[in-house]
Design a protein around this motif. Structure first.
Motif, mmCIF file in Angstrom:
data_model
loop_
_atom_site.group_PDB
_atom_site.id
_atom_site.type_symbol
_atom_site.label_atom_id
_atom_site.label_comp_id
_atom_site.label_asym_id
_atom_site.label_seq_id
_atom_site.Cartn_x
_atom_site.Cartn_y
_atom_site.Cartn_z
ATOM 1 N N VAL A 100 19.527 -24.933 21.653
ATOM 2 C CA VAL A 100 19.756 -23.770 20.791
ATOM 3 C C VAL A 100 19.258 -24.075 19.380
ATOM 4 N N LYS A 101 19.563 -25.263 18.894
ATOM 5 C CA LYS A 101 19.103 -25.655 17.550
ATOM 6 C C LYS A 101 17.581 -25.592 17.471
ATOM 7 N N LYS A 102 16.917 -26.101 18.499
ATOM 8 C CA LYS A 102 15.455 -26.085 18.531
ATOM 9 C C LYS A 102 14.938 -24.652 18.554
ATOM 10 N N MET A 103 15.606 -23.784 19.312
ATOM 11 C CA MET A 103 15.193 -22.384 19.373
ATOM 12 C C MET A 103 15.266 -21.731 17.995
ATOM 13 N N VAL A 104 16.353 -22.026 17.275
ATOM 14 C CA VAL A 104 16.522 -21.463 15.925
ATOM 15 C C VAL A 104 15.423 -21.986 15.010
ATOM 16 N N GLU A 105 15.185 -23.307 15.066
ATOM 17 C CA GLU A 105 14.155 -23.916 14.220
ATOM 18 C C GLU A 105 12.770 -23.348 14.515
ATOM 19 N N GLU A 106 12.533 -23.006 15.772
ATOM 20 C CA GLU A 106 11.237 -22.448 16.161
ATOM 21 C C GLU A 106 11.134 -20.954 15.872
ATOM 22 N N GLY A 107 12.231 -20.366 15.414
ATOM 23 C CA GLY A 107 12.218 -18.940 15.102
ATOM 24 C C GLY A 107 12.177 -18.048 16.337
ATOM 25 N N ARG A 108 12.772 -18.532 17.418
ATOM 26 C CA ARG A 108 12.777 -17.760 18.659
ATOM 27 C C ARG A 108 13.583 -16.486 18.485
ATOM 28 N N ASP A 109 13.363 -15.562 19.374
ATOM 29 C CA ASP A 109 14.018 -14.259 19.348
ATOM 30 C C ASP A 109 15.545 -14.421 19.394
ATOM 31 N N CYS A 110 16.233 -13.672 18.546
ATOM 32 C CA CYS A 110 17.694 -13.761 18.454
ATOM 33 C C CYS A 110 18.377 -13.461 19.785
ATOM 34 N N SER A 111 17.850 -12.531 20.551
ATOM 35 C CA SER A 111 18.487 -12.205 21.829
ATOM 36 C C SER A 111 18.407 -13.393 22.791
#
Length: 73
Positions: free
Chosen positions: A9-20
């Motif tokens: 999840v942290k990596k997803m946030v750092e990568e700017g992944r879609d909020c959904s």
């Protein structure tokens, strides 16, 4: 397992992944935590609480009530 999911999840946030997508992963983390919590609670009741009541230790019930109240906050 949960640590690995949280790192994801942290990596997803750092990568700017879609909020959904992030919310879906957070839901999976919450589900895993709930499953583990249920197992710990069942084990505690089955072993620790039953043994304590057999031995006349009523404090364990107060401790369990306090722990459940904090967990459900």
């Amino acid at each position: 397992m949960i640590t690995h999911q949280m790192e994801g999840v942290k990596k997803m946030v750092e990568e700017g992944r879609d909020c959904s997508e992030i919310l879906i992963q957070l839901s999976a983390v919450r589900s895993a935590i709930n499953s583990i919590s249920r197992i710990v609670l069942q084990d505690h009741i089955t072993h620790c609480v039953v043994d304590a009541v057999k031995n006349g230790d009523k404090k364990v019930l107060d401790d369990l009530n306090n722990a459940v109240a904090k967990f459900l906050k």
